[in-house]
Write a protein that holds these residues in place. Structure first.
Motif, mmCIF file in Angstrom:
data_model
loop_
_atom_site.group_PDB
_atom_site.id
_atom_site.type_symbol
_atom_site.label_atom_id
_atom_site.label_comp_id
_atom_site.label_asym_id
_atom_site.label_seq_id
_atom_site.Cartn_x
_atom_site.Cartn_y
_atom_site.Cartn_z
ATOM 1 N N ILE A 76 0.749 -1.174 0.121
ATOM 2 C CA ILE A 76 -0.186 -0.068 0.178
ATOM 3 C C ILE A 76 0.886 1.318 -0.027
ATOM 4 O O ILE A 76 0.642 2.123 -0.785
ATOM 5 C CB ILE A 76 -1.022 -0.036 1.145
ATOM 6 C CG1 ILE A 76 -1.879 -1.110 1.162
ATOM 7 C CG2 ILE A 76 -1.651 1.513 1.208
ATOM 8 C CD1 ILE A 76 -3.156 -1.297 2.139
ATOM 9 N N TYR A 102 1.664 4.150 -3.219
ATOM 10 C CA TYR A 102 0.987 5.294 -2.806
ATOM 11 C C TYR A 102 2.223 6.343 -3.198
ATOM 12 O O TYR A 102 1.929 7.242 -4.050
ATOM 13 C CB TYR A 102 0.408 5.461 -1.498
ATOM 14 C CG TYR A 102 0.471 7.004 -1.164
ATOM 15 C CD1 TYR A 102 0.016 7.969 -1.838
ATOM 16 C CD2 TYR A 102 1.448 7.354 0.154
ATOM 17 C CE1 TYR A 102 -0.108 9.406 -1.442
ATOM 18 C CE2 TYR A 102 1.383 8.701 0.289
ATOM 19 C CZ TYR A 102 0.813 9.670 -0.462
ATOM 20 O OH TYR A 102 0.830 11.035 -0.107
ATOM 21 N N HIS A 108 -7.858 0.347 -1.219
ATOM 22 C CA HIS A 108 -6.711 -0.166 -2.010
ATOM 23 C C HIS A 108 -7.170 -0.978 -3.050
ATOM 24 O O HIS A 108 -6.483 -1.011 -4.049
ATOM 25 C CB HIS A 108 -5.967 -0.796 -0.841
ATOM 26 C CG HIS A 108 -4.496 -1.177 -1.607
ATOM 27 N ND1 HIS A 108 -3.563 -0.398 -2.134
ATOM 28 C CD2 HIS A 108 -3.903 -2.280 -1.654
ATOM 29 C CE1 HIS A 108 -2.662 -1.058 -2.693
ATOM 30 N NE2 HIS A 108 -2.768 -2.186 -2.349
ATOM 31 N N GLU A 125 -5.157 7.117 -2.045
ATOM 32 C CA GLU A 125 -4.322 6.139 -1.764
ATOM 33 C C GLU A 125 -3.517 6.508 -0.634
ATOM 34 O O GLU A 125 -3.565 5.754 0.535
ATOM 35 C CB GLU A 125 -3.474 5.900 -3.173
ATOM 36 C CG GLU A 125 -4.011 5.279 -3.886
ATOM 37 C CD GLU A 125 -3.203 4.863 -5.217
ATOM 38 O OE1 GLU A 125 -2.120 5.851 -5.259
ATOM 39 O OE2 GLU A 125 -3.161 3.651 -5.697
#
Length: 303
Positions: free
Chosen positions: A64, A68, A170, A256
């Motif tokens: 994640i 991002y 996500h 994000e």
């Protein structure tokens, strides 16, 4: 219909079906909901929960956040935004503090109304007899003589929802990445990686929701909505490609970042303390956390 569009639609339905399948395994099996089974059953449930904690830790640190940071850096470069202020990290912090503030407000309001179920401290106070729970723990588990950390009160419903929300956002962006591809091979490559990754994630999410005492209908709704997020992302990506639109990438990157901050909060202040604040089989628990992390790290390395 061109072949690339057919591949994307097949990926859409394939992701939906497989995510629902793996998500409903913990939801449908009563074994995952039983806190009063044998010591062996409770130990297995605890270790599965630790494995899920490792999965979420890897998803946070290896998936994640890197995704991002890459997206936001690209967007800032495209717009020629140069600043010495760490803007990407600030957006993550904004997501973190947003969840912290909202949760504190929600818990305070429930406390004023006299609802005891949400009063548990995020990191429970350790008592002298070795238990890591607050006063809201399931008494049947407390008195079982074999303390395995699976009480249903340790997770608040708010935290479960925020975990679901951050993962769903996500997942939506993962689907968007598939929908925006312009070659069949790249679609299949990303789709296979997401299927393997998301199957483990949704199983772990369902385990956490089950152990949080989420009602069956709500759990089914959570899993169903989560399963739809990647297909929705694919559909949005297809629409953008068909309409030749290029706007909105910066908004996606900011969302994000907020989702990443949310996930940091849930991972480090909820999931890991919940698993490690109980006595018994500590090394085995760490081993299963490492196992979950290692599998996700291997998938990331290969993917």
């Amino acid at each position: 219909m061109e072949y690339l569009l057919q591949v994307k639609i097949c990926a859409l339905f394939g992701l939906l079906v497989l995510t629902l399948f793996f998500g409903f395994i913990p939801a449908r099996l009563k074994w995952f909901r039983n806190p009063n089974g044998t010591e062996r059953d409770r130990t297995i449930l605890s270790l599965i929960s630790c494995f899920a904690g490792g999965v979420f830790l890897a998803a946070c640190l290896l998936d994640i956040i890197p995704d991002y940071l890459s997206d936001i850096s690209s967007e800032l470069d495209v717009r020629q935004v140069e600043t010495s202020f760490p803007l990407p990290e600030f957006i993550i912090a904004a997501g973190f503090f947003t969840v912290l503030i909202v949760e504190r407000i929600a818990l305070n309001c429930r406390e004023l109304r006299g609802a005891p179920g949400e009063r548990e401290p995020l990191i429970p106070e350790v008592r002298n007899h070795g238990h890591g729970h607050g006063h809201g723990a399931n008494p049947e588990v407390e008195n079982s003589g074999h303390h395995i950390h699976i009480d249903f009160q340790a997770h608040s419903s708010f935290r479960s929802f925020m975990l679901f929300l951050s993962l769903s956002l996500h997942s939506l962006f993962e689907g968007l990445a598939i929908g925006l591809q312009n070659t069949e091979s790249k679609v299949l490559e990303i789709c296979v990686a997401i299927v393997v990754h998301k199957s483990i994630i949704v199983f772990s999410l369902a385990v956490k929701l089950v152990q949080s005492g989420v009602p069956p209908l709500w759990l089914a709704a959570y899993v169903g909505v989560f399963a739809m997020m990647s297909p929705v992302g694919i559909a949005i990506g297809i629409s953008v490609m068909e309409a030749q639109l290029s706007s909105g990438a910066l908004i996606q990157a900011v969302l994000e970042g907020l989702a990443a901050g949310t996930f940091i909060y849930i991972t480090f202040l909820e999931i890991l303390p919940h698993e490690l604040n109980s006595s018994g089989k500590q090394l085995l628990k760490v081993l299963f956390i490492l196992l979950g992390f290692g599998i996700m790290a291997a998938l990331t390395f290969l993917g």
